[in-house]
Design a protein around this motif. Sequence first.
Motif, short mmCIF file in Angstrom:
data_model
loop_
_atom_site.label_atom_id
_atom_site.label_comp_id
_atom_site.label_asym_id
_atom_site.label_seq_id
_atom_site.Cartn_x
_atom_site.Cartn_y
_atom_site.Cartn_z
N LYS A 36 0.76 -1.11 0.11
CA LYS A 36 -0.07 0.01 0.09
C LYS A 36 0.99 1.17 -0.06
O LYS A 36 0.62 2.12 -0.65
N ILE A 37 2.08 1.19 0.69
CA ILE A 37 2.90 2.52 0.92
C ILE A 37 3.62 2.68 -0.73
O ILE A 37 3.66 3.69 -0.82
N ARG A 38 3.92 1.48 -1.24
CA ARG A 38 4.63 1.56 -2.48
C ARG A 38 3.65 2.27 -3.33
O ARG A 38 4.29 2.74 -4.34
N SER A 93 4.37 2.09 19.32
CA SER A 93 5.36 1.43 18.55
C SER A 93 4.60 1.11 17.05
O SER A 93 5.60 0.93 16.08
N LYS A 94 3.45 1.10 17.04
CA LYS A 94 2.95 1.12 15.62
C LYS A 94 3.22 2.30 14.77
O LYS A 94 3.38 2.46 13.48
N ALA A 95 3.13 3.35 15.51
CA ALA A 95 3.51 4.68 14.78
C ALA A 95 5.05 4.54 14.23
O ALA A 95 5.39 5.01 13.28
N ALA A 117 8.98 3.79 9.88
CA ALA A 117 10.06 3.07 9.23
C ALA A 117 9.80 2.66 8.15
O ALA A 117 10.50 2.54 7.17
N ARG A 118 8.61 1.97 7.97
CA ARG A 118 8.31 1.51 6.57
C ARG A 118 8.22 2.50 5.55
O ARG A 118 8.54 2.29 4.55
N THR A 177 11.66 3.28 4.76
CA THR A 177 12.08 2.38 3.66
C THR A 177 11.84 2.34 2.43
O THR A 177 12.79 2.30 1.60
N VAL A 178 10.72 2.72 2.04
CA VAL A 178 10.15 2.72 0.88
C VAL A 178 10.82 3.88 0.14
O VAL A 178 11.28 3.88 -1.09
N LEU A 179 11.07 5.17 0.77
CA LEU A 179 11.72 6.05 0.21
C LEU A 179 13.10 5.93 -0.11
O LEU A 179 13.70 6.27 -1.27
N THR A 180 13.88 5.16 0.74
CA THR A 180 15.15 4.80 0.66
C THR A 180 15.30 3.92 -0.47
O THR A 180 16.44 3.87 -1.32
N GLU A 181 14.40 2.85 -0.53
CA GLU A 181 14.39 2.03 -1.74
C GLU A 181 14.45 2.58 -3.11
O GLU A 181 15.13 2.23 -4.13
N ARG A 182 13.59 3.58 -3.33
CA ARG A 182 13.20 4.60 -4.29
C ARG A 182 14.31 5.31 -4.70
O ARG A 182 14.91 5.29 -5.95
#
Length: 81
Positions: free
Chosen positions: A21-23, A60-62, A67-68, A71-76
């Motif tokens: 969903k984030i991607r 912890s959920k926030a 972090a998720r 992570t997607v921004l770093t992957e891109r």
Amino acid sequence: MARTKKEVVKETPKKETEMDKIRKLDDATILGNIEDLKKELFNLRFQAAVGKLENTDRISKAKKSIARMKTVLTERANAAK
């Protein structure tokens, strides 16, 4: 005719994960969501310090959601190199 376990696994539809969903979001939306989550995290920590936070799992959920998204921004960014 009996089906093998592999055939059954192939037929089951894949659930969309939170990362999927984030991607699908664009960078500006992700950055906006990160800012909102940081504000929420600040408020949750403040409530925890005062003793008014009932559901401590929200912290912890926030943090994991932030972090998720990072992570997607770093992957891109790494894919663009």
